[in-house]
Write a protein that holds these residues in place. Structure first.
Motif, PDB file in Angstrom:
ATOM      1  N   HIS A 182       0.708  -1.128   0.082  1.00 28.04           N
ATOM      2  CA  HIS A 182      -0.095   0.042   0.060  1.00 28.04           C
ATOM      3  C   HIS A 182       1.065   1.306   0.016  1.00 28.04           C
ATOM      4  O   HIS A 182       0.820   2.194   1.002  1.00 28.04           O
ATOM      5  CB  HIS A 182      -0.763   0.009   1.350  1.00 28.04           C
ATOM      6  CG  HIS A 182      -1.946  -1.081   1.332  1.00 28.04           C
ATOM      7  ND1 HIS A 182      -2.779  -1.224   0.653  1.00 28.04           N
ATOM      8  CD2 HIS A 182      -1.782  -2.408   2.201  1.00 28.04           C
ATOM      9  CE1 HIS A 182      -3.565  -2.405   1.043  1.00 28.04           C
ATOM     10  NE2 HIS A 182      -2.841  -3.101   1.739  1.00 28.04           N
ATOM     11  N   PRO A 183       1.671   1.361  -1.093  1.00 23.86           N
ATOM     12  CA  PRO A 183       2.426   2.797  -1.048  1.00 23.86           C
ATOM     13  C   PRO A 183       1.792   4.051  -1.220  1.00 23.86           C
ATOM     14  O   PRO A 183       2.407   5.030  -0.958  1.00 23.86           O
ATOM     15  CB  PRO A 183       3.533   2.300  -2.369  1.00 23.86           C
ATOM     16  CG  PRO A 183       2.372   1.652  -3.261  1.00 23.86           C
ATOM     17  CD  PRO A 183       1.612   1.050  -2.300  1.00 23.86           C
ATOM     18  N   ASP A 184       0.428   3.728  -1.642  1.00 21.12           N
ATOM     19  CA  ASP A 184      -0.413   4.900  -1.381  1.00 21.12           C
ATOM     20  C   ASP A 184      -1.082   5.395  -0.316  1.00 21.12           C
ATOM     21  O   ASP A 184      -2.172   5.939  -0.233  1.00 21.12           O
ATOM     22  CB  ASP A 184      -1.525   4.786  -2.927  1.00 21.12           C
ATOM     23  CG  ASP A 184      -2.125   3.533  -2.807  1.00 21.12           C
ATOM     24  OD1 ASP A 184      -1.911   2.818  -1.731  1.00 21.12           O
ATOM     25  OD2 ASP A 184      -3.161   3.356  -3.453  1.00 21.12           O
ATOM     26  N   ALA A 185      -0.672   4.506   0.773  1.00 15.89           N
ATOM     27  CA  ALA A 185      -1.484   5.008   2.028  1.00 15.89           C
ATOM     28  C   ALA A 185      -1.613   6.458   2.466  1.00 15.89           C
ATOM     29  O   ALA A 185      -0.619   7.077   2.256  1.00 15.89           O
ATOM     30  CB  ALA A 185      -0.429   4.310   3.123  1.00 15.89           C
ATOM     31  N   PHE A 186      -2.507   6.774   2.989  1.00 19.87           N
ATOM     32  CA  PHE A 186      -3.058   8.279   3.293  1.00 19.87           C
ATOM     33  C   PHE A 186      -3.355   8.970   2.125  1.00 19.87           C
ATOM     34  O   PHE A 186      -3.493  10.270   2.374  1.00 19.87           O
ATOM     35  CB  PHE A 186      -1.955   8.832   4.216  1.00 19.87           C
ATOM     36  CG  PHE A 186      -1.529   8.241   5.658  1.00 19.87           C
ATOM     37  CD1 PHE A 186      -2.399   8.338   6.686  1.00 19.87           C
ATOM     38  CD2 PHE A 186      -0.522   7.247   5.519  1.00 19.87           C
ATOM     39  CE1 PHE A 186      -1.817   7.720   7.921  1.00 19.87           C
ATOM     40  CE2 PHE A 186      -0.128   6.608   6.861  1.00 19.87           C
ATOM     41  CZ  PHE A 186      -0.839   6.682   7.862  1.00 19.87           C
ATOM     42  N   ARG A 187      -3.154   8.484   1.056  1.00 19.82           N
ATOM     43  CA  ARG A 187      -3.925   9.303  -0.228  1.00 19.82           C
ATOM     44  C   ARG A 187      -4.894   8.849  -0.759  1.00 19.82           C
ATOM     45  O   ARG A 187      -5.641   9.308  -1.499  1.00 19.82           O
ATOM     46  CB  ARG A 187      -2.634   9.262  -1.047  1.00 19.82           C
ATOM     47  CG  ARG A 187      -1.533  10.381  -0.761  1.00 19.82           C
ATOM     48  CD  ARG A 187      -0.283   9.940  -1.753  1.00 19.82           C
ATOM     49  NE  ARG A 187       0.466   8.868  -1.379  1.00 19.82           N
ATOM     50  CZ  ARG A 187       1.430   8.469  -1.828  1.00 19.82           C
ATOM     51  NH1 ARG A 187       2.412   9.283  -2.946  1.00 19.82           N
ATOM     52  NH2 ARG A 187       2.248   7.464  -1.508  1.00 19.82           N
ATOM     53  N   ARG A 188      -5.501   7.590  -0.298  1.00 18.10           N
ATOM     54  CA  ARG A 188      -7.003   7.043  -0.649  1.00 18.10           C
ATOM     55  C   ARG A 188      -7.404   7.180  -1.866  1.00 18.10           C
ATOM     56  O   ARG A 188      -8.249   7.956  -2.237  1.00 18.10           O
ATOM     57  CB  ARG A 188      -7.864   8.074   0.393  1.00 18.10           C
ATOM     58  CG  ARG A 188      -7.531   7.520   1.780  1.00 18.10           C
ATOM     59  CD  ARG A 188      -8.524   7.799   2.796  1.00 18.10           C
ATOM     60  NE  ARG A 188      -8.241   7.834   4.230  1.00 18.10           N
ATOM     61  CZ  ARG A 188      -8.928   7.845   5.224  1.00 18.10           C
ATOM     62  NH1 ARG A 188     -10.281   7.975   5.149  1.00 18.10           N
ATOM     63  NH2 ARG A 188      -8.509   7.733   6.492  1.00 18.10           N
ATOM     64  N   PRO A 189      -6.756   6.691  -2.887  1.00 16.81           N
ATOM     65  CA  PRO A 189      -7.371   6.626  -4.368  1.00 16.81           C
ATOM     66  C   PRO A 189      -8.704   6.274  -4.300  1.00 16.81           C
ATOM     67  O   PRO A 189      -9.173   5.262  -3.764  1.00 16.81           O
ATOM     68  CB  PRO A 189      -6.302   5.910  -5.135  1.00 16.81           C
ATOM     69  CG  PRO A 189      -5.695   4.920  -4.235  1.00 16.81           C
ATOM     70  CD  PRO A 189      -5.648   5.795  -2.866  1.00 16.81           C
ATOM     71  N   ALA A 190      -9.547   6.745  -5.202  1.00 16.18           N
ATOM     72  CA  ALA A 190     -10.705   6.083  -5.497  1.00 16.18           C
ATOM     73  C   ALA A 190     -10.750   4.675  -6.176  1.00 16.18           C
ATOM     74  O   ALA A 190     -11.502   3.881  -5.701  1.00 16.18           O
ATOM     75  CB  ALA A 190     -11.367   7.282  -6.568  1.00 16.18           C
ATOM     76  N   ALA A 191      -9.581   4.506  -7.073  1.00 21.37           N
ATOM     77  CA  ALA A 191      -9.599   3.367  -7.711  1.00 21.37           C
ATOM     78  C   ALA A 191      -8.212   3.201  -8.111  1.00 21.37           C
ATOM     79  O   ALA A 191      -7.443   4.144  -8.443  1.00 21.37           O
ATOM     80  CB  ALA A 191     -10.667   3.324  -8.861  1.00 21.37           C
ATOM     81  N   GLY A 192      -7.525   1.907  -8.330  1.00 23.38           N
ATOM     82  CA  GLY A 192      -6.221   1.604  -8.742  1.00 23.38           C
ATOM     83  C   GLY A 192      -6.107   0.339  -9.021  1.00 23.38           C
ATOM     84  O   GLY A 192      -6.880  -0.460  -8.860  1.00 23.38           O
ATOM     85  N   PRO A 193      -4.776   0.176  -9.435  1.00 20.82           N
ATOM     86  CA  PRO A 193      -4.611  -1.530  -9.590  1.00 20.82           C
ATOM     87  C   PRO A 193      -4.521  -2.283  -8.211  1.00 20.82           C
ATOM     88  O   PRO A 193      -4.727  -1.551  -7.214  1.00 20.82           O
ATOM     89  CB  PRO A 193      -2.804  -1.283 -10.032  1.00 20.82           C
ATOM     90  CG  PRO A 193      -2.584   0.345 -10.346  1.00 20.82           C
ATOM     91  CD  PRO A 193      -3.910   0.895  -9.737  1.00 20.82           C
ATOM     92  N   ALA A 194      -4.666  -3.435  -8.593  1.00 22.56           N
ATOM     93  CA  ALA A 194      -4.877  -4.291  -7.243  1.00 22.56           C
ATOM     94  C   ALA A 194      -3.854  -3.980  -6.423  1.00 22.56           C
ATOM     95  O   ALA A 194      -4.138  -4.131  -5.085  1.00 22.56           O
ATOM     96  CB  ALA A 194      -4.918  -5.924  -7.924  1.00 22.56           C
ATOM     97  N   GLU A 195      -2.600  -3.947  -6.705  1.00 20.92           N
ATOM     98  CA  GLU A 195      -1.585  -3.679  -5.631  1.00 20.92           C
ATOM     99  C   GLU A 195      -1.706  -2.336  -4.626  1.00 20.92           C
ATOM    100  O   GLU A 195      -1.116  -2.469  -3.571  1.00 20.92           O
ATOM    101  CB  GLU A 195       0.019  -3.849  -6.407  1.00 20.92           C
ATOM    102  CG  GLU A 195       0.172  -2.434  -7.123  1.00 20.92           C
ATOM    103  CD  GLU A 195       1.417  -2.393  -7.793  1.00 20.92           C
ATOM    104  OE1 GLU A 195       2.257  -3.148  -7.600  1.00 20.92           O
ATOM    105  OE2 GLU A 195       1.738  -1.335  -8.558  1.00 20.92           O
TER     106      GLU A 195
END
Length: 421
Positions: free
Chosen positions: A241-254
């Protein structure tokens, strides 16, 4: 655990708290965790608390008010905090302090304003507001506000109480859990400062939702630091979860949050980072031992910041430092290629820089090593990873030959150009 979030992050049955400043510790020293945060008692008897609470500035939340204790309050906020939360903070102070007992000032921020002059200005405003030795300073903002106000509190009338309400990710996982204050001087980052534990340090995860992504990334750099040196499970969670705290609406499975809600994931990352930092600081709170694992990423980064004119934020400079240190560990035979690759790759996936062409030169990085060696009592104490969740010290300048540093910088430059899929 393969990156899984532990089932329990809350209090153990033997730990608890009765109210602000009233902490029950079952062990003589150490860090105690409960549902509301953490309490630390150092071997020398110093104790303080770091709170986690939702709605810290809601008038109905009495946590901050309990720490204010009807004392005279001089509050300081950054312009961004004043814009976002100034009205709520003023309403809170109106509700929880006697009439006429508080004032609030907006202070300019930025590394170039983190100076002795800024500290003197804070003290001058406090004196003009009639702050007495029983009163306290309140810092609401990020690390710079906390550092400047904390240092001012440490010297005002030979030392008064101050409270930190940390609104950035760096503030919550790093500045907010320690006792150091400081300002830049003589061309050196944090040259002047003091160890001055805050009367209270309050953290509300909701503040993080308004942060620019760059500030989130800088906070994640400090979290990666703790994961690399101490906690492989935390590192694996960050890899997933390298995008933690940025909460994307959608993205790749990783990048998905399928197994846990964003709030659960971020709570685990936040609490784990805070606990690790406090546990590592506790036995050496005043840095009498200058060999500190938490200095990973903080050997080259001070010069990367200052020599680059603070073009890079602190967390970005720390990321470059960690990447360079990982390559040095690989070249010195202290870490395998996979460890180095994972550290550098995670930093890139978070969106952090791993190379700065302006400052990452053999001459400047040699100077950084020499400056750290001198500052740390003629020992280098360079922290390098020996695996994920493990680290060691390189103690002597002679242990890093010039050709090894040059090779590490060349590898770092290649990393800076690489793009991960």
């Amino acid at each position: 655990m393969s990156g899984q979030i532990p089932d329990r992050v809350g209090p153990s049955p033997t730990e608890g708290r009765d109210g602000p400043g009233d902490v029950v510790l079952r062990a003589p020293t150490g860090v105690s965790e409960d549902a509301g945060g953490f309490a630390l008692r150092a071997p020398d008897g110093v104790r303080y608390r770091v709170d986690l609470s939702s709605g810290v500035l809601d008038p109905g939340n009495a946590l901050l008010g309990g720490y204010l204790e009807d004392r005279r309050v001089v509050a300081f906020v950054s312009p961004a905090v004043d814009r976002l939360y100034g009205e709520r903070l003023r309403a809170y102070l109106d509700a929880h302090t006697p009439p006429g007992q508080w004032t609030l000032h907006v202070m300019a921020t930025g590394e170039h304003r983190k100076t002795l002059a800024a500290v003197e200005h804070v003290c001058a405003l406090a004196k003009a507001d009639g702050l007495d030795r029983r009163g306290l300073m309140l810092a609401v903002g990020g690390g710079i506000v906390a550092d400047v106000v904390g240092f001012a509190a440490s010297i005002y009338a030979r030392g008064i109480r101050y409270i930190k309400v940390n609104t950035t990710l760096v503030g919550q996982v790093d500045v907010g859990v320690g006792v150091k204050t400081g300002v830049n001087a003589l061309g050196t980052k944090n040259m002047f400062g003091a160890y001055h534990p805050a009367h209270a340090s309050l953290n509300d995860p909701a503040f993080l939702a308004t942060l620019p992504h760059r500030e989130i990334r800088c906070g994640l750099a400090e979290i990666v630091k703790m994961a690399v040196i101490l906690d492989e499970d935390l590192f694996r969670v960050l890899e997933r979860h390298p995008d933690a705290f940025r909460r994307p609406a959608a993205g790749p499975a990783e990048h998905s949050y399928a197994e846990h809600s964003p709030a659960e994931l971020e709570r685990y990352i936040l609490r784990t980072s805070m606990r690790l930092m406090m546990e590592e600081l506790c036995p050496n709170l005043y840095e009498r031992d200058l060999a500190r694992l938490v200095d990973f990423g903080h050997t080259f980064s001070p010069l990367i910041e200052t020599a680059g004119g603070h073009r890079l934020e602190h967390g970005e400079a720390v990321a470059v430092d960690m990447a360079l240190s990982a390559h040095l560990a690989r070249l010195l035979g202290l870490a395998d290629e996979e460890t180095c690759h994972r550290v550098v790759r995670l930093l890139r996936r978070i969106g952090l820089p791993v190379f700065d062409p302006v400052t990452c030169t053999p001459e400047l990085m040699t100077r950084a090593l020499c400056a750290s060696w001198q500052r740390r009592g003629r020992k280098l104490h360079l922290v390098v990873p020996t695996g994920i969740g493990k680290a060691a010290f390189v103690e002597e300048l002679a242990d890093i030959p010039g050709n090894v540093l040059e090779d590490a910088l060349k590898a770092l430059a290649a990393d800076g150009e690489r793009r991960d899929g």
